[in-house]
Design a protein around this motif. Structure first.
Motif, mmCIF file in Angstrom:
data_model
loop_
_atom_site.group_PDB
_atom_site.id
_atom_site.type_symbol
_atom_site.label_atom_id
_atom_site.label_comp_id
_atom_site.label_asym_id
_atom_site.label_seq_id
_atom_site.Cartn_x
_atom_site.Cartn_y
_atom_site.Cartn_z
ATOM 1 N N ARG A 39 0.825 -1.202 0.000
ATOM 2 C CA ARG A 39 0.000 0.000 0.000
ATOM 3 C C ARG A 39 0.862 1.257 0.000
ATOM 4 N NH1 ARG A 39 -5.576 -0.688 2.959
ATOM 5 N NH2 ARG A 39 -5.426 1.575 2.811
ATOM 6 N N ASP A 41 -0.216 4.185 0.961
ATOM 7 C CA ASP A 41 -0.552 5.023 2.116
ATOM 8 C C ASP A 41 0.010 4.520 3.442
ATOM 9 O OD1 ASP A 41 -2.251 2.830 2.300
ATOM 10 O OD2 ASP A 41 -4.055 4.015 2.710
ATOM 11 N N THR A 42 0.235 3.212 3.589
ATOM 12 C CA THR A 42 0.707 2.673 4.870
ATOM 13 C C THR A 42 1.997 1.865 4.766
ATOM 14 O OG1 THR A 42 -0.545 0.621 4.643
ATOM 15 C CG2 THR A 42 -1.670 2.481 5.726
ATOM 16 N N GLN A 44 2.081 -1.204 4.123
ATOM 17 C CA GLN A 44 1.774 -2.585 4.489
ATOM 18 C C GLN A 44 1.467 -3.423 3.254
ATOM 19 O OE1 GLN A 44 -1.517 -1.985 7.228
ATOM 20 N NE2 GLN A 44 -0.162 -2.470 8.942
ATOM 21 N N THR A 46 -0.692 -6.069 1.382
ATOM 22 C CA THR A 46 -2.107 -6.405 1.457
ATOM 23 C C THR A 46 -2.437 -7.462 0.420
ATOM 24 O OG1 THR A 46 -2.610 -4.157 2.171
ATOM 25 C CG2 THR A 46 -4.438 -5.450 1.320
ATOM 26 N N HIS A 60 -7.079 -0.714 -2.373
ATOM 27 C CA HIS A 60 -7.181 0.305 -1.335
ATOM 28 C C HIS A 60 -5.813 0.840 -0.931
ATOM 29 C CE1 HIS A 60 -11.438 -0.383 -0.974
ATOM 30 N NE2 HIS A 60 -11.198 -1.687 -0.922
ATOM 31 N N GLY A 61 -5.700 2.159 -0.883
ATOM 32 C CA GLY A 61 -4.456 2.811 -0.487
ATOM 33 C C GLY A 61 -3.477 2.999 -1.628
ATOM 34 N N THR A 103 -4.912 2.330 -8.309
ATOM 35 C CA THR A 103 -5.882 2.136 -7.228
ATOM 36 C C THR A 103 -6.981 1.138 -7.598
ATOM 37 O OG1 THR A 103 -7.030 4.098 -8.031
ATOM 38 C CG2 THR A 103 -5.525 4.405 -6.168
#
Length: 108
Positions: A39, A41-42, A44, A46, A60-61, A103
């Protein structure tokens, strides 16, 4: 007599066409395997759940990196209609991305 000979031929042709159309519309399937991404945004990693073919699926993200470990090619997009600037990600391939991050993903 000719009219009666053409009726069975039309019925067989119509029936075969209908069976073929039913077979085509009833065979949607999901890509076999896993699709995961990092991701934006984080940071992480996924795992994307169900990966049906022909549906625009949210990532997402956003994705800075993606791995398509499925049996189906994928295209990644930056919009929800899966139409803008596709980025190809073949079956069993990985790639890294810069902004604007993808995205959405579409399999098949």
């Amino acid at each position: 007599m000719r009219k009666f000979h053409s009726i069975p031929r039309i019925a067989v042709t119509t029936g075969a066409t209908a069976a073929m159309l039913i077979g085509l519309t009833g065979t949607s399937h999901a890509a076999e395997g896993t699709f995961f991404y990092t991701r934006a945004d984080t940071g992480q990693q996924t795992l994307l759940g169900s990966t049906p073919n022909g549906q625009c699926i949210a990532v997402h993200g956003g994705a800075t990196q993606a791995t398509n470990d499925t049996d189906t090619d994928a295209h990644l997009y930056t919009n929800s209609s899966c139409t803008s600037s596709p980025r190809y990600l073949g079956s069993r391939q990985s790639d890294e991305y810069s902004a604007p991050y993808p995205t959405y993903v579409l399999f098949g």
